[in-house]
Design a protein around this motif. Sequence first.
Motif, PDB file in Angstrom:
ATOM      1  N   ASP A 115       0.961  -1.186   0.166  1.00 42.60           N
ATOM      2  CA  ASP A 115       0.058   0.101  -0.251  1.00 42.60           C
ATOM      3  C   ASP A 115       0.830   1.249  -0.207  1.00 42.60           C
ATOM      4  OD1 ASP A 115       1.287  -0.142   2.884  1.00 42.60           O
ATOM      5  OD2 ASP A 115      -0.847  -0.096   3.206  1.00 42.60           O
ATOM      6  N   GLY A 116       1.895   0.847   0.052  1.00 41.98           N
ATOM      7  CA  GLY A 116       2.524   2.563  -0.343  1.00 41.98           C
ATOM      8  C   GLY A 116       3.639   2.932   1.020  1.00 41.98           C
ATOM      9  N   VAL A 117       3.725   2.657   1.916  1.00 44.01           N
ATOM     10  CA  VAL A 117       4.425   2.723   3.096  1.00 44.01           C
ATOM     11  C   VAL A 117       5.838   2.218   2.598  1.00 44.01           C
ATOM     12  CG1 VAL A 117       4.238   2.419   5.915  1.00 44.01           C
ATOM     13  CG2 VAL A 117       2.517   2.276   4.460  1.00 44.01           C
ATOM     14  N   SER A 118       6.602   3.509   2.847  1.00 43.72           N
ATOM     15  CA  SER A 118       8.415   3.264   2.360  1.00 43.72           C
ATOM     16  C   SER A 118       8.879   3.519   4.160  1.00 43.72           C
ATOM     17  CB  SER A 118       8.559   4.469   1.724  1.00 43.72           C
ATOM     18  OG  SER A 118       8.334   4.194   0.351  1.00 43.72           O
ATOM     19  N   THR A 119       9.734   2.189   4.286  1.00 43.40           N
ATOM     20  CA  THR A 119      11.193   2.651   5.055  1.00 43.40           C
ATOM     21  C   THR A 119      11.983   2.717   4.548  1.00 43.40           C
ATOM     22  OG1 THR A 119       9.442   1.274   6.683  1.00 43.40           O
ATOM     23  CG2 THR A 119      11.609   1.543   6.894  1.00 43.40           C
ATOM     24  N   THR A 120      12.783   3.440   4.087  1.00 40.93           N
ATOM     25  CA  THR A 120      13.513   3.988   3.359  1.00 40.93           C
ATOM     26  C   THR A 120      14.891   3.397   4.093  1.00 40.93           C
ATOM     27  OG1 THR A 120      14.320   6.437   4.299  1.00 40.93           O
ATOM     28  CG2 THR A 120      12.789   6.435   1.902  1.00 40.93           C
ATOM     29  N   ASN A 121      14.813   3.933   5.282  1.00 36.67           N
ATOM     30  CA  ASN A 121      16.773   3.241   6.020  1.00 36.67           C
ATOM     31  C   ASN A 121      16.129   1.835   6.599  1.00 36.67           C
ATOM     32  OD1 ASN A 121      19.624   2.321   6.633  1.00 36.67           O
ATOM     33  ND2 ASN A 121      18.891   3.831   8.153  1.00 36.67           N
ATOM     34  N   TRP A 122      15.736   0.930   5.904  1.00 36.92           N
ATOM     35  CA  TRP A 122      15.193  -0.522   6.938  1.00 36.92           C
ATOM     36  C   TRP A 122      16.106  -1.562   7.365  1.00 36.92           C
ATOM     37  CZ3 TRP A 122      14.952  -5.585   4.503  1.00 36.92           C
ATOM     38  CH2 TRP A 122      14.494  -7.024   5.434  1.00 36.92           C
ATOM     39  N   ALA A 123      17.377  -1.810   6.229  1.00 37.49           N
ATOM     40  CA  ALA A 123      18.117  -2.735   6.810  1.00 37.49           C
ATOM     41  C   ALA A 123      19.349  -1.780   6.591  1.00 37.49           C
ATOM     42  CB  ALA A 123      17.604  -4.144   6.600  1.00 37.49           C
ATOM     43  N   ALA A 124      20.638  -1.789   6.894  1.00 39.06           N
ATOM     44  CA  ALA A 124      21.870  -1.951   6.217  1.00 39.06           C
ATOM     45  C   ALA A 124      22.788  -2.873   5.667  1.00 39.06           C
ATOM     46  CB  ALA A 124      23.313  -0.815   7.495  1.00 39.06           C
ATOM     47  N   THR A 125      23.679  -2.634   4.696  1.00 39.67           N
ATOM     48  CA  THR A 125      24.057  -3.361   3.937  1.00 39.67           C
ATOM     49  C   THR A 125      25.858  -3.522   3.428  1.00 39.67           C
ATOM     50  OG1 THR A 125      23.868  -2.369   1.943  1.00 39.67           O
ATOM     51  CG2 THR A 125      22.429  -3.615   2.593  1.00 39.67           C
ATOM     52  N   GLY A 126      26.901  -4.410   2.976  1.00 42.10           N
ATOM     53  CA  GLY A 126      27.714  -3.515   2.888  1.00 42.10           C
ATOM     54  C   GLY A 126      28.248  -2.032   1.899  1.00 42.10           C
ATOM     55  N   SER A 127      28.976  -2.194   1.982  1.00 45.15           N
ATOM     56  CA  SER A 127      29.424  -0.428   0.663  1.00 45.15           C
ATOM     57  C   SER A 127      28.784  -0.523  -0.794  1.00 45.15           C
ATOM     58  CB  SER A 127      30.939  -0.643   0.643  1.00 45.15           C
ATOM     59  OG  SER A 127      31.367   0.352   0.011  1.00 45.15           O
ATOM     60  N   GLY A 128      28.272  -0.044  -0.810  1.00 39.73           N
ATOM     61  CA  GLY A 128      27.650  -0.019  -2.619  1.00 39.73           C
ATOM     62  C   GLY A 128      27.066  -0.847  -3.020  1.00 39.73           C
ATOM     63  N   PRO A 129      25.895  -1.327  -2.122  1.00 34.65           N
ATOM     64  CA  PRO A 129      24.487  -2.368  -2.865  1.00 34.65           C
ATOM     65  C   PRO A 129      25.022  -2.566  -4.037  1.00 34.65           C
ATOM     66  CG  PRO A 129      23.604  -1.364  -1.125  1.00 34.65           C
ATOM     67  CD  PRO A 129      24.915  -1.076  -1.431  1.00 34.65           C
ATOM     68  N   PHE A 130      24.518  -3.785  -4.843  1.00 34.83           N
ATOM     69  CA  PHE A 130      24.702  -3.280  -6.481  1.00 34.83           C
ATOM     70  C   PHE A 130      23.113  -4.528  -6.959  1.00 34.83           C
ATOM     71  CE2 PHE A 130      26.104  -3.595 -10.999  1.00 34.83           C
ATOM     72  CZ  PHE A 130      26.093  -2.064 -10.994  1.00 34.83           C
ATOM     73  N   ALA A 131      22.803  -5.335  -6.678  1.00 33.83           N
ATOM     74  CA  ALA A 131      21.762  -5.607  -6.346  1.00 33.83           C
ATOM     75  C   ALA A 131      20.973  -6.547  -5.680  1.00 33.83           C
ATOM     76  CB  ALA A 131      22.404  -6.603  -7.646  1.00 33.83           C
ATOM     77  N   ILE A 132      19.910  -7.130  -5.520  1.00 31.56           N
ATOM     78  CA  ILE A 132      18.671  -7.507  -4.491  1.00 31.56           C
ATOM     79  C   ILE A 132      18.228  -8.556  -4.633  1.00 31.56           C
ATOM     80  CG2 ILE A 132      17.126  -5.804  -5.082  1.00 31.56           C
ATOM     81  CD1 ILE A 132      17.261  -5.888  -1.587  1.00 31.56           C
ATOM     82  N   THR A 133      18.371  -9.839  -4.349  1.00 37.02           N
ATOM     83  CA  THR A 133      17.107 -10.867  -4.295  1.00 37.02           C
ATOM     84  C   THR A 133      16.704 -11.448  -3.151  1.00 37.02           C
ATOM     85  OG1 THR A 133      16.997 -12.802  -5.513  1.00 37.02           O
ATOM     86  CG2 THR A 133      18.982 -12.861  -4.268  1.00 37.02           C
ATOM     87  N   VAL A 134      15.737 -11.977  -2.876  1.00 39.34           N
ATOM     88  CA  VAL A 134      14.628 -13.005  -1.863  1.00 39.34           C
ATOM     89  C   VAL A 134      15.035 -14.337  -2.184  1.00 39.34           C
ATOM     90  CG1 VAL A 134      12.927 -12.065  -3.368  1.00 39.34           C
ATOM     91  CG2 VAL A 134      12.842 -12.279  -0.142  1.00 39.34           C
ATOM     92  N   ASP A 135      14.726 -15.330  -1.116  1.00 38.97           N
ATOM     93  CA  ASP A 135      14.721 -16.391  -1.131  1.00 38.97           C
ATOM     94  C   ASP A 135      13.479 -16.612  -0.332  1.00 38.97           C
ATOM     95  OD1 ASP A 135      14.514 -16.576   1.579  1.00 38.97           O
ATOM     96  OD2 ASP A 135      16.413 -17.086   1.798  1.00 38.97           O
ATOM     97  N   LEU A 136      13.496 -18.265  -0.098  1.00 37.65           N
ATOM     98  CA  LEU A 136      11.874 -18.946  -0.662  1.00 37.65           C
ATOM     99  C   LEU A 136      11.268 -18.814   1.014  1.00 37.65           C
ATOM    100  CD1 LEU A 136      12.293 -22.205  -2.357  1.00 37.65           C
ATOM    101  CD2 LEU A 136      11.150 -20.178  -3.279  1.00 37.65           C
ATOM    102  N   ALA A 137      12.630 -18.014   1.550  1.00 36.31           N
ATOM    103  CA  ALA A 137      12.131 -17.896   3.515  1.00 36.31           C
ATOM    104  C   ALA A 137      11.781 -16.636   4.075  1.00 36.31           C
ATOM    105  CB  ALA A 137      12.729 -18.646   4.235  1.00 36.31           C
ATOM    106  N   GLY A 138      12.311 -15.158   2.328  1.00 34.56           N
ATOM    107  CA  GLY A 138      11.971 -14.239   2.546  1.00 34.56           C
ATOM    108  C   GLY A 138      13.027 -13.419   2.967  1.00 34.56           C
ATOM    109  N   ASN A 139      14.158 -13.911   3.433  1.00 36.06           N
ATOM    110  CA  ASN A 139      15.460 -13.609   3.845  1.00 36.06           C
ATOM    111  C   ASN A 139      15.608 -12.422   2.275  1.00 36.06           C
ATOM    112  OD1 ASN A 139      15.817 -14.897   6.006  1.00 36.06           O
ATOM    113  ND2 ASN A 139      16.414 -16.533   5.338  1.00 36.06           N
ATOM    114  N   ILE A 140      16.226 -11.767   2.906  1.00 33.02           N
ATOM    115  CA  ILE A 140      17.223 -10.539   1.357  1.00 33.02           C
ATOM    116  C   ILE A 140      18.716 -10.879   1.643  1.00 33.02           C
ATOM    117  CG2 ILE A 140      16.918  -8.373   0.610  1.00 33.02           C
ATOM    118  CD1 ILE A 140      14.272  -8.706   1.031  1.00 33.02           C
TER     119      ILE A 140
END
Length: 415
Positions: A115-140
């Motif tokens: 419904d469009g609710v944004s959390t812009t800083n939901w979680a931190a990553t390493g430096s310069g995240p370039f691509a993203i995927t999600v597994d069957l259990a919902g892990n990013i």
Amino acid sequence: MMNLAVGSSSRRCATSIAGACALLLCSATFAGSAHAASSILGTTGTNPAAIAVDSAGNIYTTNSGSNNVSKITPRGASTILGNTGSHPLGIAVDSAGNIYTANYWTSNVSKITPDGVSTTNWAATGSGPFAITVDLAGNIYTANTNSKNVSKITPGGTSTILGTTGSTSTPNGITVDPAGNIYTSNYEANNVSKITPNGTSTILGTTGSYPSGIAVDSAGNIYTANRGSDNVSKITPDGTSTILGTTGSHPQGITVDPAGNIYTANYDTNNVSKITPGGTSTIIGTTGSTPASITVDLAGNIYTANVSSNNVSKITQAPAPRPAKPATTWSSSAKAKTITALITPVSGVTYTLTAKSGRITKKGSCKNVTIKQGKKKLARRSCTIKLAKGKWLAAVTPKKGSVSGTASSKTYSFK
């Protein structure tokens, strides 16, 4: 559930798309380029870098120039769904319809609810995240170009470094197989890293020049779109690497359909290549300007995010033709209560013999045989089934790929 992982960078104009479609899509068969039609589905925010599709056929792009996500319905209605961190390059959608973006400049992941609710800083990553995927259990998972590693983020938002991708790597693309193994395409090292669920990292195999996008099929084969050499590499689960086929100029995004066909978004030639499992390459349709990423929906439609024209292209493929009704010679044995179907085979078509009586269905066995017709020896497919007493409807069903044709059938009664 469908999820695709993509990323792009204005520094190198390199983009990647993961092939989670092969994991999570399901049953579609797609025809060749002669039956494809291209159109513009809808507009996006500024510089759409990555693309994903949900199970309802809605398209999402992460817009690196306007720091937001566009949603385009199957009918082409376009809206801004929500905001992201700075310079989002990758996008994925989970089974609940939540959107996640990999934000390159702020080294974090944004989450946007349906419904469009944004959390812009939901979680931190390493430096310069370039691509993203999600597994069957919902892990990013994110491929972090600058820190040369992969972040794992749980559904609750807890972030850890899962594993490294190699000291000379610049991971541009990421995908995950059904067993939870992570793969990255390493742009400058010309190889693919594999990271197991427990964090063990190895180099799975080599690629062509400058691999941008990465995808995995249902058999665990890995494919990369090689931007520098204009081709696609295939790496088997045991690490054997070959060049599967050629593409248009500077392929950046890549995806794979359930039939094992590969598609690439060709950045410089504004078109899409299709490569069959056997390595036959064709151009199946044109796109908007500088397509950077690509995805496929349940119906086999192809979509690209076009960076320079700020829109999404749709390439429609006609369904593959159904195999013809098989030429079948029927015979039976009342004593043995068996039915035999002698089939004139067609190349590429498989045959299944079944028999049904009320709610009971039985399946026969088939083998290749040779028969004599005068002086000629002819190849045939012989299928036999043993039954109990009763009235049975026997049928031979042809199938090519995932498409079934009209069955040849006959009714038998055994006392």
